[in-house]
Design a protein around this motif. Structure first.
Motif, PDB file in Angstrom:
ATOM      1  N   ALA A  66      22.221  25.932  48.405  1.00 40.65           N
ATOM      2  CA  ALA A  66      20.925  25.731  49.060  1.00 40.65           C
ATOM      3  C   ALA A  66      20.936  24.580  50.057  1.00 40.65           C
ATOM      4  CB  ALA A  66      19.843  25.483  48.001  1.00 40.65           C
ATOM      5  N   SER A  67      22.010  23.764  50.054  1.00 47.31           N
ATOM      6  CA  SER A  67      21.987  22.586  50.934  1.00 47.31           C
ATOM      7  C   SER A  67      23.373  21.974  51.060  1.00 47.31           C
ATOM      8  CB  SER A  67      21.009  21.539  50.375  1.00 47.31           C
ATOM      9  OG  SER A  67      21.011  20.375  51.155  1.00 47.31           O
ATOM     10  N   VAL A  68      24.110  22.345  52.112  1.00 46.18           N
ATOM     11  CA  VAL A  68      25.454  21.780  52.279  1.00 46.18           C
ATOM     12  C   VAL A  68      25.417  20.316  52.713  1.00 46.18           C
ATOM     13  CG1 VAL A  68      26.577  23.972  52.783  1.00 46.18           C
ATOM     14  CG2 VAL A  68      25.600  22.648  54.649  1.00 46.18           C
ATOM     15  N   SER A  99      15.975  28.473  51.599  1.00 49.99           N
ATOM     16  CA  SER A  99      15.102  29.602  51.910  1.00 49.99           C
ATOM     17  C   SER A  99      15.395  30.798  51.004  1.00 49.99           C
ATOM     18  CB  SER A  99      15.294  30.034  53.371  1.00 49.99           C
ATOM     19  OG  SER A  99      14.735  31.311  53.599  1.00 49.99           O
ATOM     20  N   PRO A 100      14.408  31.279  50.224  1.00 49.05           N
ATOM     21  CA  PRO A 100      14.614  32.475  49.399  1.00 49.05           C
ATOM     22  C   PRO A 100      14.995  33.694  50.232  1.00 49.05           C
ATOM     23  CG  PRO A 100      12.617  31.322  48.719  1.00 49.05           C
ATOM     24  CD  PRO A 100      13.070  30.685  50.005  1.00 49.05           C
ATOM     25  N   VAL A 123      18.118  28.662  45.312  1.00 49.78           N
ATOM     26  CA  VAL A 123      17.204  27.750  45.998  1.00 49.78           C
ATOM     27  C   VAL A 123      16.209  27.129  45.029  1.00 49.78           C
ATOM     28  CG1 VAL A 123      17.392  29.016  48.162  1.00 49.78           C
ATOM     29  CG2 VAL A 123      15.552  29.576  46.577  1.00 49.78           C
ATOM     30  N   SER A 124      16.031  27.754  43.865  1.00 47.75           N
ATOM     31  CA  SER A 124      15.077  27.228  42.886  1.00 47.75           C
ATOM     32  C   SER A 124      15.581  27.473  41.473  1.00 47.75           C
ATOM     33  CB  SER A 124      13.709  27.901  43.056  1.00 47.75           C
ATOM     34  OG  SER A 124      12.824  27.532  42.015  1.00 47.75           O
ATOM     35  N   THR A 150      20.115  26.910  38.142  1.00 50.30           N
ATOM     36  CA  THR A 150      20.395  28.213  37.547  1.00 50.30           C
ATOM     37  C   THR A 150      19.117  29.026  37.433  1.00 50.30           C
ATOM     38  OG1 THR A 150      20.088  27.381  35.287  1.00 50.30           O
ATOM     39  CG2 THR A 150      22.318  27.284  36.200  1.00 50.30           C
ATOM     40  N   LEU A 151      19.257  30.337  37.515  1.00 44.73           N
ATOM     41  CA  LEU A 151      18.139  31.233  37.273  1.00 44.73           C
ATOM     42  C   LEU A 151      17.858  31.260  35.772  1.00 44.73           C
ATOM     43  CD1 LEU A 151      19.252  34.168  39.608  1.00 44.73           C
ATOM     44  CD2 LEU A 151      17.572  32.378  40.118  1.00 44.73           C
TER      45      LEU A 151
END
Length: 326
Positions: A66-68, A99-100, A123-124, A150-151
């Motif tokens: 989600a964020s390099v 971003s989803p 992302v979440s 993790t989901l």
């Protein structure tokens, strides 16, 4: 340029050119050299994906983050890349930028490339986050390892941080420093990582019966929201005894806001989760609950590789513990 282009250029069959490029020992040296020279002249580059489709063996692993620009993921990516090279795999890295929608596209892209497996940091990590691609991943039975975020599902192996311990360690340090008022700059309120780190902090105070005045300002684990929240807090003529940043970028955002407000480090005790990158160069020391991020990446690849070799292997969880660095 294709094999057909080379064949036309040298006046030979496609099969002869293909053998020269892929099985050079089966072609006469003079013929082979003529074909290789033409390939160089024409700028021919082999199509690895087409080769994979023919051989049914892919050496490509998808890595979705989600964020390099987060220092944590930089170390993790380095570890995964090195481990992949040792096993002759190549990494396809996709940054979803939180971003989803881009995450959905990333998964579809990797599935279209028929990757051997996916390492995923969503992302979440909110309990209610259920991306549409989840059913697609289950249906393909592709090896998947979740990393850090993790989901909230029982499927898939995962490598997670001991977030509760990280909060507890820094809470214990704040208690020793006789601090009773803490401004906590966190990720989203619904993030389970945020909740676990916050629970560990509160538990440290409850364990010794010390009262704690805590104000939480949620963000998204990036620098700018943390900077804005810290600056807004200071504009209200308030100064906390301590600031607790829930990751490196949050801690850096808070420190920048303090610096811009001309507040010295001796005036506010700053702590955070994970080391600040290159801080020692500037003689800056911030107590932190550190994780072995390189090990996190290495373990993620190891779990994925196990499942690639044995698709029937049961999913496993590896927990990376936290250490107080003061």
């Amino acid at each position: 340029m294709t094999i057909t282009d080379i064949a036309k250029h040298v006046g030979m069959t496609n099969m002869t050119v293909s053998r020269a490029l892929n099985k050079p020992d089966k072609v006469k040296p003079k013929t082979r050299e003529k074909i290789l020279a033409a390939a160089r002249e024409l700028g021919y580059v082999p199509n690895a994906f087409a080769s994979h489709l023919r051989s049914r063996k892919n050496r490509l692993i998808g890595l979705v983050t989600a964020s390099v620009d987060n220092p944590f993921y930089s170390e993790v990516i380095k570890a995964i890349s090195r481990a992949a090279k040792e096993h002759d795999y190549t990494i396809m890295l996709i940054d979803t930028d939180g971003s989803p929608e881009l995450e959905e596209v990333a998964i579809e892209t990797l599935l279209s490339y028929q990757v051997a497996g996916i390492i995923l940091s969503p992302v979440s990590d909110a309990a209610g986050y259920r991306p549409a691609y989840l059913d697609r991943l289950r249906a393909t039975q592709l090896p998947v390892v979740m990393l850090d975020r993790t989901l909230n599902v029982p499927d898939f192996s995962r490598v997670v941080l001991d977030n509760h311990r990280a909060g507890r360690l820094l809470g214990e340090l704040l208690v020793k420093e006789d601090i009773r008022q803490v401004l906590v700059l966190t990720g989203p309120r619904e993030s389970r990582i945020t909740q676990h780190r916050l629970a560990g902090l509160k538990e440290a105070y409850d364990a010794v019966g010390v009262p704690l005045t805590l104000e939480q300002r949620p963000g998204d684990y990036t620098l700018q929201p943390a900077y804005r929240e810290m600056a807004d807090y200071l504009r209200q003529d308030m100064l906390p005894e301590a600031v607790f940043g829930f990751n490196q970028l949050i801690t850096l955002g808070a420190m920048r806001a303090l610096h811009d407000a001309h507040i010295g480090r001796a005036d506010v005790f700053v702590v955070g989760v994970d080391r600040l990158p290159y801080a020692d160069i500037f003689d800056v020391s911030v107590p932190c609950a550190g994780h072995d991020t390189y090990r996190a990446g290495h373990e993620a690849f190891r779990l994925l590789f196990e499942q690639i070799k044995d698709p029937t292997a049961a999913g496993r969880e590896v927990v990376i513990s936290a250490t107080l660095i003061h």
